[in-house]
Design an enzyme around this catalytic site. Structure first.
Site, mmCIF file in Angstrom:
data_model
loop_
_atom_site.group_PDB
_atom_site.id
_atom_site.type_symbol
_atom_site.label_atom_id
_atom_site.label_comp_id
_atom_site.label_asym_id
_atom_site.label_seq_id
_atom_site.Cartn_x
_atom_site.Cartn_y
_atom_site.Cartn_z
ATOM 1 N N THR A 1 19.959 76.406 18.790
ATOM 2 C CA THR A 1 20.030 77.164 17.809
ATOM 3 C C THR A 1 19.650 76.588 16.725
ATOM 4 O O THR A 1 20.295 75.187 17.061
ATOM 5 C CB THR A 1 20.372 78.655 18.349
ATOM 6 O OG1 THR A 1 21.753 78.792 17.326
ATOM 7 C CG2 THR A 1 20.579 79.440 19.307
ATOM 8 N N GLY B 1 23.535 72.249 13.610
ATOM 9 C CA GLY B 1 23.825 70.799 13.181
ATOM 10 C C GLY B 1 23.138 69.238 14.038
ATOM 11 O O GLY B 1 23.413 67.896 14.366
ATOM 12 N N GLU C 1 13.120 68.862 14.680
ATOM 13 C CA GLU C 1 11.681 70.068 15.325
ATOM 14 C C GLU C 1 10.818 69.493 16.432
ATOM 15 O O GLU C 1 9.662 69.686 16.143
ATOM 16 C CB GLU C 1 11.161 69.897 14.275
ATOM 17 C CG GLU C 1 12.526 70.418 12.373
ATOM 18 C CD GLU C 1 13.114 71.440 12.919
ATOM 19 O OE1 GLU C 1 12.790 72.329 13.380
ATOM 20 O OE2 GLU C 1 14.159 71.830 11.836
ATOM 21 N N GLN D 1 10.324 70.818 18.509
ATOM 22 C CA GLN D 1 9.841 72.092 19.479
ATOM 23 C C GLN D 1 7.681 71.932 19.134
ATOM 24 O O GLN D 1 7.139 72.807 19.341
ATOM 25 C CB GLN D 1 10.483 73.345 18.550
ATOM 26 C CG GLN D 1 10.264 73.729 17.401
ATOM 27 C CD GLN D 1 11.538 72.678 16.428
ATOM 28 O OE1 GLN D 1 11.894 72.423 17.383
ATOM 29 N NE2 GLN D 1 11.661 73.834 15.321
ATOM 30 N N CYS E 1 29.865 86.853 15.958
ATOM 31 C CA CYS E 1 31.301 87.188 16.738
ATOM 32 C C CYS E 1 31.902 86.326 17.830
ATOM 33 O O CYS E 1 33.080 86.559 18.580
ATOM 34 C CB CYS E 1 30.647 88.507 17.878
ATOM 35 S SG CYS E 1 29.514 86.986 19.101
ATOM 36 N N HIS F 1 23.817 89.875 21.205
ATOM 37 C CA HIS F 1 23.554 90.807 19.216
ATOM 38 C C HIS F 1 21.988 91.004 18.988
ATOM 39 O O HIS F 1 21.829 91.551 18.140
ATOM 40 C CB HIS F 1 24.522 90.060 18.468
ATOM 41 C CG HIS F 1 26.767 90.290 18.716
ATOM 42 N ND1 HIS F 1 27.248 89.774 18.324
ATOM 43 C CD2 HIS F 1 26.751 91.875 18.438
ATOM 44 C CE1 HIS F 1 27.595 90.673 19.001
ATOM 45 N NE2 HIS F 1 28.070 92.139 18.950
#
Length: 194
Positions: free
Chosen positions: A10, A14, A88, A90, A147, A184
């Site tokens: 995600t 890093g 990058e 993606q 969290c 979340h």
């Protein structure tokens, strides 16, 4: 034997700094690297790989119509390329991934591709989809949700709320995206009191 590596996570895990570190390690040993970045990612300027902590490295720009195999062949004539690094990833197209496969298989040059796996709607990007199919090694770079659980989702935030509809590609940083755990992401909580 060269391999195609897909290293995903995600946001804020890093990835870019890892790529810059790998490039540095190769070059410190006298090896030549070719760094690439899709034209789509221009947050910090064109042709720059930039970590959120401020470290930058120049890179060749890959447009939608760029043939990476031809780009590699031209560059390899000037200097022997020992490794290709892509940030990058993606944003790559199917043909880009297939060209990377050809470089690995025919030229025996390792390729390390860094990027997101899924978008803010929890759908795969085109580049991610084909890297999951073609990569020899798939590695997750982990980061955490607010969290403390492992973050696996990227949420797009508009006016303090998570949105799950809209264009797949909208370039932004910490002001627009946040990494969350599945719980979340699904319940829309951006922090302990939000």
């Amino acid at each position: 034997m060269a391999q195609l590596y897909y290293r995903y996570s995600t946001m804020n895990a890093g990835k870019s700094i890892e790529l810059i570190k790998v490039a540095y390690n190769y070059e410190e040993r006298g090896k030549q690297v070719m760094t690439l970045v899709p034209a789509t990612d221009n947050r910090y300027g064109t042709g720059l790989i930039t970590s959120r902590i401020g470290i930058q490295r120049e890179a060749m720009v890959v447009g939608d119509d760029t043939n990476i195999l031809e780009l590699y062949m031209r560059e390899n004539e000037k200097r022997h390329i020992d490794c290709i690094l892509i940030d990058e990833c993606q944003f790559l197209k199917k043909h880009h991934v297939q060209e990377l496969v050809e470089i690995v298989d025919s030229c025996e040059v390792p390729v390390l591709a860094y990027g997101l796996k899924n978008d803010f709607r929890n759908e795969l990007f085109e580049g991610s989809y084909y890297l999951l199919i073609y990569a020899d090694k798939i590695e997750e770079i982990k980061t955490i949700c607010w969290c403390g659980r492992k973050a696996t989702m990227v949420a797009r935030v508009v006016d303090g709320k998570i949105v799950k509809q809209g264009d797949q590609i909208v370039i932004g940083g910490n002001d627009m995206y946040v990494s969350l755990c599945r719980k979340h992401y699904n319940d829309g909580r951006l922090g302990p009191s939000k």
